[in-house]
Design a protein around this motif. Structure first.
Motif, short mmCIF file in Angstrom:
data_model
loop_
_atom_site.label_atom_id
_atom_site.label_comp_id
_atom_site.label_asym_id
_atom_site.label_seq_id
_atom_site.Cartn_x
_atom_site.Cartn_y
_atom_site.Cartn_z
N LYS A 150 0.68 -1.30 -0.05
CA LYS A 150 -0.09 0.19 0.68
C LYS A 150 1.46 1.28 0.25
CE LYS A 150 -1.01 0.03 4.70
NZ LYS A 150 -2.01 -0.37 6.07
N TYR A 151 1.71 1.13 0.60
CA TYR A 151 2.97 2.43 0.37
C TYR A 151 3.66 2.69 -1.06
CZ TYR A 151 2.77 1.50 5.38
OH TYR A 151 2.49 1.19 6.65
N TYR A 152 3.22 1.61 -1.54
CA TYR A 152 3.69 1.54 -2.85
C TYR A 152 3.53 2.06 -4.64
CZ TYR A 152 7.54 -0.22 -0.44
OH TYR A 152 8.95 -0.17 -0.14
N GLY A 153 1.74 1.95 -3.53
CA GLY A 153 -0.19 1.80 -4.54
C GLY A 153 0.35 1.29 -5.27
N GLY A 154 1.08 0.05 -5.74
CA GLY A 154 0.81 -1.19 -6.44
C GLY A 154 1.72 -2.38 -6.09
N VAL A 155 1.51 -3.81 -6.51
CA VAL A 155 2.60 -4.44 -6.26
C VAL A 155 3.50 -4.21 -6.42
CG1 VAL A 155 2.70 -6.72 -6.45
CG2 VAL A 155 0.19 -5.46 -6.47
N GLY B 114 -8.81 -3.30 -13.25
CA GLY B 114 -8.52 -3.41 -12.30
C GLY B 114 -7.22 -1.88 -11.57
N GLU B 115 -6.49 -1.94 -12.89
CA GLU B 115 -5.56 -1.51 -12.58
C GLU B 115 -5.85 -0.04 -13.30
OE1 GLU B 115 -2.93 -2.90 -16.02
OE2 GLU B 115 -1.82 -1.74 -15.52
N ALA B 116 -6.81 0.19 -14.02
CA ALA B 116 -7.90 1.31 -14.15
C ALA B 116 -8.12 1.90 -13.02
CB ALA B 116 -8.51 0.86 -15.43
N PHE B 117 -8.72 1.19 -11.94
CA PHE B 117 -8.61 1.66 -10.90
C PHE B 117 -8.44 2.31 -9.93
CE2 PHE B 117 -13.39 -0.72 -11.67
CZ PHE B 117 -14.55 0.65 -11.13
N ASP B 118 -7.50 1.49 -9.78
CA ASP B 118 -6.20 1.41 -9.00
C ASP B 118 -5.48 2.75 -9.10
OD1 ASP B 118 -6.23 -0.61 -7.63
OD2 ASP B 118 -5.03 -2.37 -8.98
N LEU C 17 -6.32 10.27 -7.43
CA LEU C 17 -7.46 11.05 -6.22
C LEU C 17 -7.48 11.10 -5.00
CD1 LEU C 17 -10.92 9.85 -8.10
CD2 LEU C 17 -9.49 12.49 -7.75
N LYS C 18 -5.01 10.25 -4.78
CA LYS C 18 -4.68 10.34 -3.75
C LYS C 18 -5.71 9.37 -2.67
CE LYS C 18 -2.49 14.63 -3.99
NZ LYS C 18 -2.84 15.13 -5.43
N MET C 19 -5.38 8.91 -3.04
CA MET C 19 -6.86 8.15 -2.06
C MET C 19 -5.72 6.42 -1.37
SD MET C 19 -10.67 7.31 -4.51
CE MET C 19 -11.84 8.96 -4.16
N GLY C 20 -6.47 5.22 -0.63
CA GLY C 20 -5.79 4.60 -0.38
C GLY C 20 -5.41 3.27 -1.35
N TYR C 21 -5.23 2.38 -1.13
CA TYR C 21 -4.56 0.81 -2.51
C TYR C 21 -5.31 -0.29 -1.70
CZ TYR C 21 -2.91 -2.79 -4.88
OH TYR C 21 -2.19 -4.03 -5.50
N PRO C 22 -5.81 -1.06 -2.45
CA PRO C 22 -6.29 -0.97 -3.48
C PRO C 22 -7.84 0.03 -3.98
CG PRO C 22 -7.37 -3.13 -2.32
CD PRO C 22 -6.42 -2.77 -1.14
N GLY C 23 -7.69 0.28 -5.10
CA GLY C 23 -8.37 1.96 -5.47
C GLY C 23 -9.79 1.06 -5.68
N GLY C 24 -9.90 -0.03 -6.24
CA GLY C 24 -11.06 -0.18 -6.45
C GLY C 24 -12.27 0.38 -5.16
N PRO C 25 -11.84 -0.71 -4.07
CA PRO C 25 -12.91 -0.07 -3.12
C PRO C 25 -12.82 0.97 -2.87
CG PRO C 25 -11.47 -2.24 -2.34
CD PRO C 25 -10.90 -1.16 -3.98
#
Ligand code: KG4
Ligand code: ZN
Length: 359
Positions: free
Chosen positions: A44-49, A169-173, A179-187
């Motif tokens: 989550k710190y990196y915004g992706g895997v 899912g990548e598009a959501f993330d 938008l400076k939201m958390g990860y994963p972005g979908g939820p």
């Protein structure tokens, strides 16, 4: 063939390590255990895997998860008939961990090893919970995959739609990250969208007028980036943008699924009712589920959604694919190499870029 089969399923292709024991007895499927260790806290710190960190985290826990899965299933190694592991597609480091664990167990226990295609796991996952007859249509929407595939029969798959750039899912993330939201972005997007105005921003719908079942999301993400760069990222802005993004995605999914269903009807002649299984992490999105349901009466079809725990990556679907392969004696040698790229439909060609869908 004995009438009770018990298989260990190992999943480690992305950012979830999972080990499960699934049993088939007199045609009844039972998930005896399904242990999932998510790596969200690491990535989550990196915004992706981060592939290297993912591989290390899989190797840190895989042995403990095997023990836990056996304990919870009240099963000993002696009662296991075979070991199935995801061998692709996915991140190589993670695949290596699961495949080496699976092969080691198979060698030590003198049981068959089964290399499972992760996408076959998703395609069959609905069978963990309900009977379904072939053929049916799969819509797989996850962080790494976006495709329509006709599941004609076991081991007989035809892909009729895919993405030419990002996975859904990548598009959501990526949008959530903008938008400076958390990860994963979908939820996160789903939560914000519920509070915003979906008509606030007009966003593009790439490939929408092409009467095929292919997707493109890169342009949509760029349009969001462009608007973000011209606005202050207030809570109100985030809610309205999330709502506009999600509603645009819904329109795209609705139209492309309708195209895929029509193509399916042209290609498949079957007496069965037309069923569409929607799997992958994005299938958790309630507004997408609702919008797809609206197609049922229009196209005379039915959507089936596996429970969320079987929509996202899990060892149970890998064990189930392992059972299907075990019954057909489809075993693999211990020199089987993981395959980071491994399409379910062997004849599907690699699709990247707009020209790929025009031919
Ligand atoms: O299937 P999955 O758990 O892992 C793989 O990618 O294989 O899917 C994860 C993806 C992530 O991109 C996540 O943002 C997305 O599924 N996702 C959602 C929702 N829940 C998870 N996307 C939209 N709405 C959701 N509620
Ligand atoms: Zn997956």
């Amino acid at each position: 063939m004995k009438n009770r089969i018990r298989i260990i399923g190992i999943e480690s292709s992305c950012d979830e390590t999972s080990v499960s024991i699934v049993q088939k007895s007199d045609n009844k499927i039972d998930v005896l255990s399904n242990i999932v260790k998510s790596q969200i806290d690491i990535h989550k710190y990196y915004g992706g895997v981060v592939p290297e960190l993912a591989a290390r985290a899989h190797s840190d826990v895989i042995d403990k998860l095997v023990s836990k899965a056996l304990d919870e299933a009240k099963t000993t190694f002696k009662q296991i008939d075979a070991i199935a592991a995801t061998a692709g597609p996915g991140l190589l480091g993670g695949l290596l961990v699961g495949v080496v664990a699976g092969k080691t167990l198979a060698h030590y226990l003198k049981k068959p090893f089964i290399a499972v295609n992760h996408l076959e796991g998703h395609a069959l996952s609905i069978k963990l919970e309900q009977d379904i007859n072939y053929p049916y249509l799969l819509l797989l929407v996850s962080g790494g995959h976006t495709e329509f595939t006709i599941i004609k029969n076991f081991n007989s798959y035809k892909r009729i739609g895919t993405t030419i750039d990002d996975a859904l899912g990548e598009a959501f993330d990526k949008t959530a990250r903008l938008l400076k939201m958390g990860y994963p972005g979908g939820p996160e997007i789903e939560k914000y969208a519920a509070l915003g105005d979906e008509n606030k921003f007009r966003l593009p719908m790439p490939l929408i007028y092409e009467k095929n079942a292919h997707f493109s999301f890169a342009g949509l993400k760029s349009a969001v980036a462009n608007i973000v760069s011209k606005n202050r990222c207030t809570e109100k802005f985030k809610k309205d943008m999330a709502a506009s993004f999600q509603s645009t995605i819904n329109k795209i999914i609705f139209t492309k699924t309708q195209n895929a269903v029509r193509k399916y009807k042209q290609l498949v002649k079957s007496e069965n009712d037309l069923k569409i299984v929607v799997a992958g992490g994005v299938a958790a999105n309630k507004s997408i589920r609702k919008s797809l349901k609206a197609l049922e009466s229009i196209e005379d079809c039915k959507f089936l959604f596996p429970s969320i725990k079987y929509c996202t990556d899990n060892g149970a679907m890998i064990a189930l694919a392992g059972i299907e392969r075990f019954e057909r004696r489809k075993f693999n040698k211990l020199d089987f190499k993981p395959r980071p790229r491994w399409p379910l439909d062997k004849n599907a060609f690699f699709m990247k870029g707009k020209r790929a869908v025009e031919g």
